[in-house]
Design a protein around this motif. Structure first.
Motif, PDB file in Angstrom:
ATOM      1  N   GLN A 168      31.053  37.598  31.672  1.00 36.82           N
ATOM      2  CA  GLN A 168      31.854  36.472  32.109  1.00 36.82           C
ATOM      3  C   GLN A 168      32.683  36.837  33.495  1.00 36.82           C
ATOM      4  O   GLN A 168      32.956  35.978  34.122  1.00 36.82           O
ATOM      5  CB  GLN A 168      33.164  36.364  30.948  1.00 36.82           C
ATOM      6  N   LYS A 170      31.226  38.308  35.722  1.00 33.80           N
ATOM      7  CA  LYS A 170      30.281  37.764  36.814  1.00 33.80           C
ATOM      8  C   LYS A 170      30.274  36.208  37.006  1.00 33.80           C
ATOM      9  O   LYS A 170      30.109  35.927  38.185  1.00 33.80           O
ATOM     10  CB  LYS A 170      28.865  38.447  36.490  1.00 33.80           C
ATOM     11  N   THR A 171      30.308  35.501  35.829  1.00 34.11           N
ATOM     12  CA  THR A 171      30.075  34.044  35.894  1.00 34.11           C
ATOM     13  C   THR A 171      31.287  33.505  36.649  1.00 34.11           C
ATOM     14  O   THR A 171      31.366  32.492  37.405  1.00 34.11           O
ATOM     15  CB  THR A 171      29.993  33.457  34.437  1.00 34.11           C
ATOM     16  N   GLN A 177      26.722  40.066  41.231  1.00 34.72           N
ATOM     17  CA  GLN A 177      25.468  40.098  40.348  1.00 34.72           C
ATOM     18  C   GLN A 177      25.105  41.824  40.593  1.00 34.72           C
ATOM     19  O   GLN A 177      24.421  42.247  39.668  1.00 34.72           O
ATOM     20  CB  GLN A 177      24.328  39.506  40.893  1.00 34.72           C
TER      21      GLN A 177
END
Length: 436
Positions: A168, A170-171, A177
């Protein structure tokens, strides 16, 4: 083949720990070549097992340098004077600055090429590389501070039943990444460097402080603590409409909430200056760094038009149901004052944005009690003391208190109302008096 060290050439007799600094420095600058098996003076010593040396360097780069630099290195075994050496061709990386993972994106972890040496980069040089690589959007840039924790953020997400794990993060944009924290991650971390300073003043100017405090930590922590700081001082005053008591706080809670969220979500975080909250006797001011976004006018935002400066941060606040939609906050603030006879004000400059909430219970200077001669006005003092004790009083109670006739008592109460010592509510038999 003649070997000589230069800005783009580094010679090493064998693999040592600080070889990482040379590779990082080349990748952060114009690239360069590293020759292993050659002394500093250019003497070729050779290597017994060049393939093993190449693998050793490759593993070191993969495990110890961030972001991933492996694709920018090319290894080649050369034979010079019958001896084998390893040539490592390092290209300039596309995700600068590169740094030693254990030391982070700080001068002791980031190196650049300066003459024939690899030296620590300055903070200014690091910021320049970040901006050059990541662009101008602050929240998407990689954070200079990478040793971050998110204890308060985890609690905030948990309260809203929203998952907050690595995927989450990273999102949402807190982590790249490659696992590098962004400035957005820094804002929500416990180590956030941006603060809010709050001050309470005695009167309508800044001549005398009553209280002051600086709020630090995650933006979520600042949000909660600042709201509590204001809410504690947001007093409730009562009036009477006939027999019914009407309570009204100094500042509508909706207006306070939306002004605070605006301060957090829309400020310009590329500046390190603090945001300010100032509480006076007649108003509450929220001052955030950063004026209006280019192309947006004050009239636009009061109409509900919004161009968000921190899109990813606003998205997180939206997911947590702290804000409903872009552009509705200022409209809610205005609506909260509808029918009160008062209206919030907004002031802007090139580098600041201020929301001013008027105190609904503030008494104007002309309506304040006249202090001159008050000590001599014994009847008035007795009436004030009784009102303070009971909350409200009637004319009949004043007559009994002062042993005064109905007409004289009426004149006294009228005078006290005119001088701002009392406030009258209701009519006829339901008339009541209270303190301002």
């Amino acid at each position: 083949m003649i070997f000589q060290e230069s800005e783009t050439v580094e010679l090493k007799a064998f693999v040592v720990e600080n070889i990482k600094k040379e590779i990082i420095a080349f990748a952060n600058c114009e690239g360069g070549k590293l020759y292993v098996g050659v002394q500093d003076d250019g003497t070729v010593l050779g290597l017994d097992n060049p393939d093993e040396v190449s693998l050793q360097i490759s593993n070191m780069v993969r495990d110890s340098i961030k972001p991933d630099l492996t694709m920018f290195l090319h290894y080649e075994t050369l034979t010079v004077d019958g001896k084998k050496i390893v040539a490592v061709d390092v290209q300039q990386g596309t995700e600068r600055p590169y740094y030693i993972a254990k030391k982070g994106m700080r001068p002791e972890g980031v190196y650049v090429r300066q003459g024939y040496s690899s030296v620590p980069a300055t903070n200014t040089a690091i910021r320049y590389m970040i901006k050059e690589t990541d662009g101008d959007r602050f929240e998407e840039m990689r954070s200079l501070e990478q040793n971050l924790t998110f204890e308060f953020a985890k609690k905030t997400f948990a309260k809203r039943n929203v998952t907050f794990g690595t995927a989450q993060m990273k999102t949402l944009g807190l982590v790249t990444q490659d696992g590098v924290y962004t400035n957005l991650g820094l804002l929500l971390s416990d180590q956030c460097v941006h603060t809010i300073k709050a001050a309470v003043f005695q009167g309508t100017n800044q001549n005398e402080f009553k209280d002051r405090k600086e709020f630090t930590g995650s933006l979520f922590q600042q949000m909660d603590e600042v709201y509590d700081f204001i809410d504690f001082r947001n007093q409730t005053h009562s009036t009477f409409e006939k027999l019914y008591r009407i309570d009204r706080r100094d500042y509508p809670e909706t207006a306070v909430r939306e002004a605070l969220l605006n301060l957090l979500v829309h400020r310009e975080y590329s500046f390190r200056a603090s945001s300010f909250i100032s509480l006076y006797t007649d108003r509450l001011e929220f001052t955030s760094i950063g004026g209006l976004v280019n192309g947006v006018t004050l009239k636009d935002i009061t109409m509900g038009i919004s161009v968000c400066r921190n899109v990813k941060l606003a998205n997180i606040f939206y997911r947590l149901e702290l804000i409903e939609a872009y552009g509705t906050g200022l409209v809610k603030i205005m609506d909260a004052y509808e029918g009160t006879g008062m209206m919030p004000r907004i002031e802007t400059s090139n580098n600041a944005f201020k929301i001013i909430l008027p105190n609904l219970n503030a008494i104007t200077e002309s309506a304040k009690p006249k202090q001159i001669g008050l000590e001599k006005d014994i009847p008035e003092k007795k009436v004030i003391a009784l009102t303070k004790e009971q909350g409200v009083i009637t004319r009949k109670e004043v007559e009994m208190l002062l042993d005064m006739g109905q007409s004289s008592c009426g004149r006294l109460l009228k005078k006290m109302v005119e001088n701002g010592l009392l406030i009258q509510g209701g009519k006829g038999k339901n008339t009541r008096y209270r303190l301002p």
